[in-house]
Motif scaffolding. Structure first.
Motif, short mmCIF file in Angstrom:
data_model
loop_
_atom_site.label_atom_id
_atom_site.label_comp_id
_atom_site.label_asym_id
_atom_site.label_seq_id
_atom_site.Cartn_x
_atom_site.Cartn_y
_atom_site.Cartn_z
N GLU A 33 0.83 -1.20 0.00
CA GLU A 33 0.00 0.00 0.00
C GLU A 33 0.87 1.25 0.00
N THR A 35 3.64 1.69 -1.52
CA THR A 35 4.03 1.93 -2.91
C THR A 35 2.90 2.66 -3.62
N GLY A 36 1.67 2.25 -3.33
CA GLY A 36 0.51 2.94 -3.91
C GLY A 36 0.42 4.39 -3.48
N LEU A 39 2.92 6.39 -5.49
CA LEU A 39 2.46 6.59 -6.86
C LEU A 39 1.28 7.56 -6.92
N ARG A 40 0.41 7.51 -5.93
CA ARG A 40 -0.74 8.42 -5.90
C ARG A 40 -0.28 9.87 -5.86
N GLU A 45 -4.61 8.19 -10.62
CA GLU A 45 -5.30 7.11 -11.29
C GLU A 45 -6.75 7.51 -11.46
N PHE A 50 -5.23 2.77 -6.76
CA PHE A 50 -3.89 2.69 -7.36
C PHE A 50 -3.56 1.30 -7.88
N GLN A 51 -4.28 0.27 -7.46
CA GLN A 51 -4.01 -1.07 -7.98
C GLN A 51 -4.32 -1.15 -9.48
N TRP A 56 1.90 0.26 -10.50
CA TRP A 56 1.84 -0.19 -9.10
C TRP A 56 2.15 -1.68 -9.03
N ARG A 57 1.52 -2.45 -9.89
CA ARG A 57 1.71 -3.90 -9.85
C ARG A 57 3.16 -4.27 -10.16
N GLN A 59 5.82 -2.36 -9.76
CA GLN A 59 6.66 -1.87 -8.66
C GLN A 59 6.57 -2.77 -7.44
#
Length: 176
Positions: A33, A35-36, A39-40, A45, A50-51, A56-57, A59
């Motif tokens: 999470e 990592t999400g 990225l957010r 997104e 973020f999935q 994300w996947r 990373q």
């Protein structure tokens, strides 16, 4: 080796991973999470999840693999992944890279999840944001509960209404 603890928001993933880490302090805890969240802050997104970002996947796979390879210790990952395609993408890539993944799913009834989410504070000091996070988690309950019927082969289902200690007892042999 990666121990991935999956389940709905409020199912007890983080609590279980905390207990596993207490029992096996050399293990690394990696919460995808985070990592999400990174990225957010960089990429918005369009779905609000973020999935849905392929980045994300990839990373998550890269970070988990790098942790296993660089430190040679088990990685404990508490993360809800209920989209079967995303789960296969992540776990398949990890396994294709030669990493053992033990996938656990905390199975908890919807009414228990809702009660747990209502009792939880996620964003202390920001009641509005805390309520928004709580509503989002509760809105995910139907798809998370439905995911229990489409788990990838080899997933170990755990009764998430059992005590954390008894759940950890069941998972610990996989950490040997």
């Amino acid at each position: 080796m990666i121990i991935w603890v999956n389940g709905a928001f409020g199912s007890g993933k983080t609590t279980l991973v905390d207990e596993l880490h207490r029992r096996r302090p050399d293990a690394l805890v990696y919460d995808p999470e985070h990592t999400g969240f990174v990225l957010r802050n960089i990429v918005r997104e369009h779905t609000g999840d973020f999935q849905d970002l392929p980045l994300w996947r990839s990373q998550v796979v890269g970070m988990a693999l790098d942790l296993v390879r660089a430190y040679g210790r088990p990685v404990l990952a508490p993360m809800t992944v209920v989209d079967p395609g995303y789960a296969e993408e992540i776990f398949g890539a990890l396994e294709s890279a030669g990493t053992t993944v033990h996938h656990f799913f905390l199975d908890v009834p919807a009414h228990t999840l809702e009660a747990r989410l209502d009792a939880r504070t996620v964003v202390p000091g920001d009641a509005e944001r805390d309520e928004r996070v709580r509503r989002w988690g509760k809105a995910q309950i139907p798809r998370c509960v439905a995911a229990a019927s489409a788990l990838r082969p080899g997933t170990v289902r755990l009764d998430g209404e059992r005590t954390t200690g008894s759940l950890a007892d069941e998972v610990m042999p996989y950490l040997s």
